[in-house]
Each structure stands twice: as C-alpha cells, then as structure tokens.
Scaffold this motif. Structure first.
Motif, mmCIF file in Angstrom:
data_model
loop_
_atom_site.group_PDB
_atom_site.id
_atom_site.type_symbol
_atom_site.label_atom_id
_atom_site.label_comp_id
_atom_site.label_asym_id
_atom_site.label_seq_id
_atom_site.Cartn_x
_atom_site.Cartn_y
_atom_site.Cartn_z
ATOM 1 N N ARG A 268 -7.009 23.198 -12.112
ATOM 2 C CA ARG A 268 -6.532 21.865 -12.474
ATOM 3 C C ARG A 268 -5.863 21.176 -11.290
ATOM 4 O O ARG A 268 -5.331 21.814 -10.397
ATOM 5 C CB ARG A 268 -5.503 21.967 -13.606
ATOM 6 N N CYS A 269 -5.886 19.862 -11.335
ATOM 7 C CA CYS A 269 -5.114 19.037 -10.421
ATOM 8 C C CYS A 269 -4.018 18.363 -11.251
ATOM 9 O O CYS A 269 -4.311 17.690 -12.242
ATOM 10 C CB CYS A 269 -5.992 17.981 -9.750
ATOM 11 N N LEU A 270 -2.764 18.570 -10.857
ATOM 12 C CA LEU A 270 -1.640 17.909 -11.511
ATOM 13 C C LEU A 270 -0.954 16.990 -10.502
ATOM 14 O O LEU A 270 -1.057 17.188 -9.291
ATOM 15 C CB LEU A 270 -0.631 18.931 -12.030
ATOM 16 N N ALA A 271 -0.255 15.993 -11.010
ATOM 17 C CA ALA A 271 0.456 15.057 -10.146
ATOM 18 C C ALA A 271 1.864 14.843 -10.681
ATOM 19 O O ALA A 271 2.105 14.933 -11.895
ATOM 20 C CB ALA A 271 -0.289 13.722 -10.068
ATOM 21 N N TRP A 272 2.777 14.584 -9.748
ATOM 22 C CA TRP A 272 4.150 14.221 -10.108
ATOM 23 C C TRP A 272 4.496 12.893 -9.460
ATOM 24 O O TRP A 272 4.405 12.745 -8.242
ATOM 25 C CB TRP A 272 5.145 15.284 -9.634
ATOM 26 N N PHE A 273 4.852 11.909 -10.320
ATOM 27 C CA PHE A 273 5.295 10.606 -9.858
ATOM 28 C C PHE A 273 6.738 10.406 -10.331
ATOM 29 O O PHE A 273 7.091 10.834 -11.441
ATOM 30 C CB PHE A 273 4.426 9.485 -10.431
ATOM 31 N N LEU B 58 3.691 13.774 -5.433
ATOM 32 C CA LEU B 58 3.017 15.046 -5.153
ATOM 33 C C LEU B 58 1.801 15.214 -6.046
ATOM 34 O O LEU B 58 1.854 14.945 -7.247
ATOM 35 C CB LEU B 58 3.983 16.216 -5.391
ATOM 36 N N TRP B 59 0.705 15.669 -5.415
ATOM 37 C CA TRP B 59 -0.499 16.097 -6.124
ATOM 38 C C TRP B 59 -0.735 17.565 -5.762
ATOM 39 O O TRP B 59 -0.615 17.942 -4.598
ATOM 40 C CB TRP B 59 -1.719 15.296 -5.682
ATOM 41 N N ALA B 60 -1.080 18.387 -6.741
ATOM 42 C CA ALA B 60 -1.322 19.811 -6.486
ATOM 43 C C ALA B 60 -2.589 20.220 -7.234
ATOM 44 O O ALA B 60 -2.673 20.070 -8.455
ATOM 45 C CB ALA B 60 -0.134 20.659 -6.947
ATOM 46 N N TRP B 61 -3.550 20.751 -6.499
ATOM 47 C CA TRP B 61 -4.859 21.104 -7.058
ATOM 48 C C TRP B 61 -5.185 22.544 -6.695
ATOM 49 O O TRP B 61 -5.206 22.897 -5.518
ATOM 50 C CB TRP B 61 -5.917 20.157 -6.493
ATOM 51 N N VAL C 257 1.860 13.375 -0.905
ATOM 52 C CA VAL C 257 1.190 14.533 -0.321
ATOM 53 C C VAL C 257 0.262 15.108 -1.385
ATOM 54 O O VAL C 257 0.665 15.304 -2.537
ATOM 55 C CB VAL C 257 2.180 15.611 0.156
ATOM 56 N N PHE C 258 -0.972 15.350 -0.983
ATOM 57 C CA PHE C 258 -1.987 15.948 -1.856
ATOM 58 C C PHE C 258 -2.256 17.349 -1.319
ATOM 59 O O PHE C 258 -2.800 17.504 -0.241
ATOM 60 C CB PHE C 258 -3.256 15.103 -1.826
ATOM 61 N N VAL C 259 -1.843 18.380 -2.092
ATOM 62 C CA VAL C 259 -1.920 19.761 -1.626
ATOM 63 C C VAL C 259 -3.026 20.514 -2.371
ATOM 64 O O VAL C 259 -3.061 20.511 -3.610
ATOM 65 C CB VAL C 259 -0.596 20.512 -1.859
ATOM 66 N N ALA C 260 -3.888 21.161 -1.605
ATOM 67 C CA ALA C 260 -4.863 22.086 -2.186
ATOM 68 C C ALA C 260 -4.284 23.488 -2.123
ATOM 69 O O ALA C 260 -3.953 23.991 -1.053
ATOM 70 C CB ALA C 260 -6.180 22.026 -1.411
ATOM 71 N N LEU C 261 -4.121 24.114 -3.285
ATOM 72 C CA LEU C 261 -3.759 25.518 -3.351
ATOM 73 C C LEU C 261 -5.043 26.330 -3.226
ATOM 74 O O LEU C 261 -6.086 25.937 -3.789
ATOM 75 C CB LEU C 261 -3.055 25.860 -4.661
ATOM 76 N N THR C 262 -4.994 27.446 -2.519
ATOM 77 C CA THR C 262 -6.190 28.252 -2.296
ATOM 78 C C THR C 262 -5.919 29.700 -2.665
ATOM 79 O O THR C 262 -4.809 30.062 -3.078
ATOM 80 C CB THR C 262 -6.641 28.184 -0.830
ATOM 81 N N PRO D 201 0.815 -1.224 0.000
ATOM 82 C CA PRO D 201 0.000 0.000 0.000
ATOM 83 C C PRO D 201 0.847 1.272 0.000
ATOM 84 O O PRO D 201 2.016 1.270 0.398
ATOM 85 C CB PRO D 201 -0.805 -0.119 1.302
ATOM 86 N N ALA D 202 0.211 2.339 -0.461
ATOM 87 C CA ALA D 202 0.787 3.679 -0.405
ATOM 88 C C ALA D 202 -0.036 4.506 0.571
ATOM 89 O O ALA D 202 -1.186 4.167 0.887
ATOM 90 C CB ALA D 202 0.781 4.317 -1.792
ATOM 91 N N PHE D 203 0.545 5.591 1.048
ATOM 92 C CA PHE D 203 -0.133 6.454 2.006
ATOM 93 C C PHE D 203 -0.114 7.895 1.511
ATOM 94 O O PHE D 203 0.840 8.321 0.851
ATOM 95 C CB PHE D 203 0.515 6.331 3.382
ATOM 96 N N VAL D 204 -1.184 8.627 1.861
ATOM 97 C CA VAL D 204 -1.363 9.990 1.358
ATOM 98 C C VAL D 204 -1.772 10.912 2.499
ATOM 99 O O VAL D 204 -2.735 10.618 3.226
ATOM 100 C CB VAL D 204 -2.463 10.053 0.265
ATOM 101 N N GLU D 205 -1.068 12.015 2.662
ATOM 102 C CA GLU D 205 -1.484 13.082 3.552
ATOM 103 C C GLU D 205 -2.118 14.189 2.710
ATOM 104 O O GLU D 205 -1.566 14.589 1.669
ATOM 105 C CB GLU D 205 -0.308 13.652 4.331
#
Length: 289
Positions: A269-274, A260-263, A223-228, A68-72
């Motif tokens: 948009r939501c972009l991801a980096w793997f 990294l996920w950035a939305w 890490v899943f980051v919401a930009l505001t 499994p993977a984990f996400v904050e």
C-alpha cells in the motif's frame, strides 16, 4: 509545453534519463510516485529534475488555485542489498537440461554469485541423485543441518532457501535465482513504522533532500518514500495490502518536510500524511483515473 491530462504526470526528463530509471533496480520510481500524486490531486504534476540545474527538486505540483508544492522522491534501499539484487536478477535463469526439474534457489546478501553459479547445477544434480528433491521449501537452517553434505555446502555458499518441482512438457529444465527478502511477525506495527519513518527522515544521508525542499520556500514540501525489502520488516510489512488499518500517530517529520508519502514499493500500500487530514490511503480518494 507538453499537453496536460489529469491523472498523468508531465515528464520533463530526457529519454536517456527515463531509460536509466526504467532499467534500474527499482524501475522508474519517480514516474510511479508522480502518477500516484497526479491521480490523487488531479493537478498538474511535473517530473522536473532533468539535470540541467543543481539541487532541483524531483517533482512539482502546479496547483490551479494556490502556490506550487514540491516533492522529493527517495527509496530506503541498503546499497549492498540493492547491488546483490541487481546481480542476481541480471542473470536470474540458469539453463540446466540435465536436471529435468525447475529449481528455485534464494540466496543471501553475502552470497558469492560467481562461485555459486559455476557449481550450482552440479550440486543440484547431486541432490537429485540422492533423492533430496526439496519439493517443500527447505530453509537455511534445514540446509545447514541437512544429512546431505551437498545441501550443507549450498548453505555455506549462501543459499538460504530451496525448492524444486518437475518441469512440465512445455518447460525447459532450469534454475531460477532469487535474492533474499525480509520476514517477521504478521500484522501492522505502527509504533515500529513511525520509529522507522522518523529515523529515516532525520538521517544525515537525507540532508540534501531536506535542504533542497527548504530552499524552495514553498509552504508544501513533500517527501515520497519507497520502502523496500531492505527496510526493517515491521515498517515494510505494516504497509502490506493485506491490511486496511492506518497509523495511529502522526509521523515525526523534520522541519523541512511538511507532507509524507510512504509506499511499500511496488506491491504494498501507499499511505500519505497531510497536516490537515492526517493519515489516509490515496487509493480510496482518487480524483482521476
């Protein structure tokens, strides 16, 4: 165990936790993030942090064929801005039948809402009587240097933008309050975006996030980051859905974070980096509906 439907996360939180999240400033960000990840991967994604254990990571991705993977899930929100926004939107509408118009009033982060709300209808009535209807958007600078004393008074109270139009037959005249947003040059700025991402993810305020991920011992730590609206403009606007470009450099991640996920939440948009694929737009690669 809750049934699994590909593309739909499994939510282990209590109903009270879900309701608190739903009614918060950002809404249920964990659920939104889990839905994005579930749609991209097609795997079982569990919202697992139900407050029954300390230091539990927010989400778990139970892959079918690997560990499994984990996400904050985190949000880049300046606390005073978030507090101001909640206060504005909690009582956004002021009924004002004497005005006969719909007024749109945007306020600064430093506004004294109690003082403004108690006098706003009277100030707008005075502007109308003077013929200052602001049928085109009036900026903070225009208000501050306006010929009408009332307009200058509104600027001093924290009004940064104003606009009005006649109320339609099916509308009640009212005032609608909005929190100020962000603004700046158009176009993506990936250098500024990557600088923001690196500084944000290395910030001491995220030390608990980094420690929780490291403690999992997993090879994938997201890490899943919401930009505001309180994120620096150049970073936030780079994720506008007006653009299709992707960042041209990998993000500067701390050692505890591998993905990294950035939305630009919730409208960009939501972009991801793997590590193996680099930057990509998940919406172009959905595994499920």
């Amino acid at each position: 165990m809750e049934p699994f439907y590909p593309g739909q996360p499994i939510d282990s939180r209590t109903e009270a936790m879900r309701m608190r999240a739903f009614t918060s400033y950002l809404g249920d960000l964990e659920l939104a993030a889990a839905r994005v990840i579930a749609r991209l991967t097609g795997e079982r994604v569990i919202i697992q942090d139900d407050n029954r254990a300390q230091h539990m990571v927010d989400l778990r991705i139970d892959y079918h064929a690997r560990p499994p993977a984990f996400v904050e899930v985190v949000a880049d929100v300046e606390p005073s801005y978030a507090q101001m926004t909640q206060l504005v939107l909690r009582e956004q509408e002021i009924v004002a039948p004497d005005l006969g118009r719909i007024w749109y009033v945007t306020v600064a982060q430093t506004v004294n809402l109690r003082a403004l709300r108690s006098t706003l209808a009277g100030h707008l009535r005075a502007l109308q009587d003077a013929g200052a209807l602001f049928e085109h958007v009036g900026s903070a600078d225009e208000l501050l240097h306006n010929d009408h004393e009332v307009a200058r008074r509104l600027a001093a109270l924290g009004v940064v933008q104003i606009l009005s139009r006649p109320a339609r037959a099916d509308e009640d005249p009212r005032i609608l309050l909005y929190p100020c947003g962000v603004g700046g040059p158009a176009g993506p700025d990936w250098t500024a975006f990557n600088v923001w991402a690196s500084e944000y993810l290395h910030d001491p305020k995220l030390v608990d996030v980094r420690h929780k991920l490291a403690a999992t011992g997993a090879s994938e730590r997201h890490v899943f980051v919401a930009l505001t609206f309180s994120t620096p403009w150049a970073a936030y606007h780079s994720l506008s859905d007006d653009y299709l470009e992707l960042p041209d450099q990998p993000p500067g991640l701390p050692a505890e974070i591998t993905h990294l996920w950035a939305w630009a939440y919730p409208i960009g948009r939501c972009l991801a980096w793997f590590p193996r694929t680099g930057w990509f737009d998940p919406s172009t690669q959905w595994a499920t509906e």
